[in-house]
Scaffold this motif. Structure first.
Motif, PDB file in Angstrom:
ATOM      1  N   ILE A 214       0.842  -1.201   0.000  1.00 58.00           N
ATOM      2  CA  ILE A 214       0.000   0.000   0.000  1.00 58.00           C
ATOM      3  C   ILE A 214       0.876   1.250   0.000  1.00 58.00           C
ATOM      4  O   ILE A 214       0.606   2.232  -0.701  1.00 58.00           O
ATOM      5  N   TRP A 215       1.965   1.191   0.785  1.00 60.19           N
ATOM      6  CA  TRP A 215       2.908   2.318   0.808  1.00 60.19           C
ATOM      7  C   TRP A 215       3.501   2.557  -0.585  1.00 60.19           C
ATOM      8  O   TRP A 215       3.541   3.693  -1.062  1.00 60.19           O
ATOM      9  N   VAL A 216       3.933   1.497  -1.244  1.00 60.97           N
ATOM     10  CA  VAL A 216       4.533   1.626  -2.573  1.00 60.97           C
ATOM     11  C   VAL A 216       3.520   2.205  -3.560  1.00 60.97           C
ATOM     12  O   VAL A 216       3.877   2.997  -4.444  1.00 60.97           O
ATOM     13  N   THR A 217       2.255   1.832  -3.430  1.00 60.90           N
ATOM     14  CA  THR A 217       1.231   2.298  -4.357  1.00 60.90           C
ATOM     15  C   THR A 217       1.035   3.817  -4.280  1.00 60.90           C
ATOM     16  O   THR A 217       0.839   4.480  -5.304  1.00 60.90           O
ATOM     17  N   PHE A 218       1.109   4.377  -3.074  1.00 63.29           N
ATOM     18  CA  PHE A 218       0.764   5.790  -2.898  1.00 63.29           C
ATOM     19  C   PHE A 218       1.961   6.727  -2.742  1.00 63.29           C
ATOM     20  O   PHE A 218       1.818   7.932  -2.896  1.00 63.29           O
ATOM     21  N   VAL A 219       3.147   6.181  -2.436  1.00 61.63           N
ATOM     22  CA  VAL A 219       4.306   7.050  -2.224  1.00 61.63           C
ATOM     23  C   VAL A 219       4.691   7.727  -3.538  1.00 61.63           C
ATOM     24  O   VAL A 219       4.615   7.137  -4.620  1.00 61.63           O
ATOM     25  N   GLY A 220       5.082   8.989  -3.447  1.00 64.51           N
ATOM     26  CA  GLY A 220       5.454   9.747  -4.632  1.00 64.51           C
ATOM     27  C   GLY A 220       4.288  10.411  -5.317  1.00 64.51           C
ATOM     28  O   GLY A 220       4.479  11.316  -6.126  1.00 64.51           O
ATOM     29  N   GLU A 221       3.049   9.955  -5.002  1.00 66.86           N
ATOM     30  CA  GLU A 221       1.858  10.561  -5.595  1.00 66.86           C
ATOM     31  C   GLU A 221       0.998  11.230  -4.534  1.00 66.86           C
ATOM     32  O   GLU A 221       0.699  12.422  -4.634  1.00 66.86           O
ATOM     33  N   SER A 222       0.615  10.470  -3.503  1.00 67.28           N
ATOM     34  CA  SER A 222      -0.201  11.044  -2.436  1.00 67.28           C
ATOM     35  C   SER A 222       0.649  11.700  -1.354  1.00 67.28           C
ATOM     36  O   SER A 222       0.175  12.599  -0.648  1.00 67.28           O
ATOM     37  N   PHE A 223       1.885  11.258  -1.198  1.00 72.12           N
ATOM     38  CA  PHE A 223       2.812  11.861  -0.233  1.00 72.12           C
ATOM     39  C   PHE A 223       4.239  11.601  -0.692  1.00 72.12           C
ATOM     40  O   PHE A 223       4.484  10.731  -1.527  1.00 72.12           O
ATOM     41  N   ALA A 224       5.178  12.354  -0.143  1.00 75.23           N
ATOM     42  CA  ALA A 224       6.571  12.289  -0.590  1.00 75.23           C
ATOM     43  C   ALA A 224       7.281  11.070  -0.030  1.00 75.23           C
ATOM     44  O   ALA A 224       6.854  10.464   0.964  1.00 75.23           O
ATOM     45  N   TRP A 225       8.395  10.692  -0.689  1.00 80.05           N
ATOM     46  CA  TRP A 225       9.207   9.583  -0.190  1.00 80.05           C
ATOM     47  C   TRP A 225       9.745   9.911   1.197  1.00 80.05           C
ATOM     48  O   TRP A 225       9.749   9.040   2.075  1.00 80.05           O
ATOM     49  N   ALA A 226      10.221  11.137   1.382  1.00 82.19           N
ATOM     50  CA  ALA A 226      10.715  11.557   2.699  1.00 82.19           C
ATOM     51  C   ALA A 226       9.593  12.290   3.425  1.00 82.19           C
ATOM     52  O   ALA A 226       9.449  13.519   3.328  1.00 82.19           O
TER      53      ALA A 226
END
Length: 513
Positions: A214-226
């Motif tokens: 789930i984290w991989v699906t939304f990271v970079g789009e809904s929230f930043a990597w850091a």
């Protein structure tokens, strides 16, 4: 079981495996149409596949462990029933969320079918002879993978059928397999008292993997990597998986026995299976989307264009299976297969929306050949290393990690594709000065888009897909490294290990036997 009884039972096993494989491949070319009809986007596209893989992965070790304790036949038939119910519910889904949930339920049965078919075959046939029969398995996989996309394309292209039949079609096939197994499969039942199944460990493994995906699906789009969301989700996922390892190390009946996993050849086979699973599932699942969205072909044409990959699987699995049975050696075919797989994906990594179809076909042929030589032989290495009493757990372990690799591959590569497509579309829309295309990046319903925006979306998908194939090639290299360090083994002729005997290891130079 006599040879005739074995062949009769094998017909039912191969038929149910065909139905299970068909349920995945028949959707591959139809999925862009399905998600468009249900008004979903790229994230839903990925999760329709990931949901099935995730639930089947989580339940694979449980099914396999139960196979060491109870009737393999009853368990297999139970998994077939669950699979059929999930298929029917998927066909009646009214939106993308319902479809994802139904596919997750379908995956519960799919995990049982995939693992138990291999366990049952291993309980009937010695490792040395099993190579030939695993060639038949590869043939069935190839047939399902060739026929699935073609069938899926025809179903969605024929107006009086509709996409829902992509899910209904596997039900009668599975029902016939159920009846065949009821009549032909006769195996002794191992019964043990005071059995404890490690449901806590299985739940923790599934929960940890799910959080990370789930984290991989939304990271970079809904929230930043850091970001704090990344720290919370990734950290909790790793923590839950660490807890799962601790629980497994202390469980009386662990679903993934760590003492088996720690053995050199088993551990290396698992690493290679992870890599093959990530590359195969993660790369191949997007081919249908590439041909339809990126190149503008119909679902039926997209299915026809994937035939070279399936021919590679069929030919290589059949030939390598017979050679494995003849020589008793398995490492050379695994190593060759992982190399060919990596080369095939590296060539696919160069594609864009204008690449020659001949080059793409040649690359898919290599990918299929690599999968056919490596996938079933990796299972065979593990099965040859354990006694009959541990067969279910060992087979389940390697199948579990291969499915886990596929789940991670589809999710990660899907997230990378979605992010790259969104970036390309945004830049190209701005460069073209097109107005009103802001939602294009999240839509797979191209027919609803204005013509200029539609062409930009097509080009973006065609150009971005090569990027994820190159990542798949890098993943496949990990499989090559693992295969290199496998200890050569001679496949035994008996169903079980002789008392107090370990698998016979032969020097690396002993290539003839």
């Amino acid at each position: 079981m006599t040879h005739r009884q074995t062949l009769e039972a094998l017909s039912g096993l191969l038929l149910v495996l065909f139905a299970a494989m068909l349920s995945a491949t028949v959707v591959s070319t139809a999925l862009p149409q399905i998600i468009g009809a249900l008004h979903g986007g790229q994230s839903q596209f990925t999760w329709v596949v990931t949901a099935t893989l995730l639930s089947s992965t989580a339940t694979t070790p449980i099914w396999s462990k139960l196979a060491d304790l109870y009737s393999k036949k009853t368990l297999l038939q139970a998994s077939i029933v669950i699979f059929m119910i999930g298929s029917l519910v998927s066909g009646f889904a009214q939106d993308a969320g319902q479809l994802i949930a139904a596919r997750a339920f379908q995956g519960l049965g799919l995990g049982g079918v995939q693992s138990l078919v291999q366990v049952v075959i291993a309980a009937m046939i010695s490792p040395r002879e099993r190579g030939r029969y695993f060639g038949y398995l590869g043939g069935v996989m190839a047939l399902a993978t060739v026929g699935g996309p073609l069938l899926g394309g025809l179903i969605v292209d024929v107006s009086w059928l509709g996409w829902r039949w992509c899910f209904f079609i596997g039900v009668p096939v599975a029902a016939v397999a159920f009846l065949l197994l009821q009549k032909t499969l006769k195996l002794p039942v191992l019964r043990r008292d005071n059995v404890k199944i490690d449901y806590l460990g299985a739940t923790l493994i599934a929960a940890g993997v799910c959080v990370l995906l789930i984290w991989v699906t939304f990271v970079g789009e809904s929230f930043a990597w850091a970001s704090w969301q990344t720290a919370a989700m990734a950290g909790s996922g790793v923590l839950v998986l660490a807890l799962a390892v601790w629980v497994e190390s202390r469980a009386a009946e662990p679903v993934v026995p760590l003492d088996i996993v720690r053995r050199r050849n088993t551990a290396l086979s698992i690493v290679a299976s992870l890599a093959v699973g990530m590359a195969m599932f993660g790369g191949a699942v997007f081919l249908g989307q590439y041909f339809q969205i990126g190149r503008g072909y119909s679902p039926t044409e997209a299915g026809l264009l994937t035939i070279p990959m399936m021919v590679g699987v069929l030919v290589s699995s059949t030939i390598s299976g017979r050679l494995t049975t003849k020589t008793g050696q398995v490492k050379p075919y695994i190593l060759t297969g992982t190399i060919v797989l990596a080369v095939g994906f590296a060539v696919l990594g160069t594609v864009d929306h204008q690449t020659s179809l001949y080059l793409i076909g040649a690359a898919m042929l290599l990918v299929g050949a690599g999968v056919g030589m490596s996938m079933q032989n990796l299972v065979l290495v593990v099965q040859n290393s354990v006694p009959l009493s541990e067969l279910g757990a060992a087979s389940g372990a390697v199948t579990f990690f291969r499915s886990l690799g596929g789940t991670i591959g589809v999710s990660v590569l899907g997230a990378v594709l979605a992010a790259r497509v969104s970036d390309l579309i945004t830049r190209q829309l701005a460069a073209a000065g097109v107005q009103g295309g802001g939602d294009a990046a999240g839509s797979l319903d191209l027919a609803a888009l204005p013509e200029p925006v539609r062409e930009i979306v097509r080009a973006a998908y065609g150009d971005a897909t090569g990027h994820i194939f190159m990542i798949a090639a890098g993943i496949a290299v990990v499989g090559i490294v693992a295969a290199l360090f496998l200890k050569p083994v001679s496949l035994r002729d008996s169903l079980d290990l002789p008392a107090q005997e370990t698998p016979v290891e032969v020097p690396a130079a002993a290539g003839k036997s």
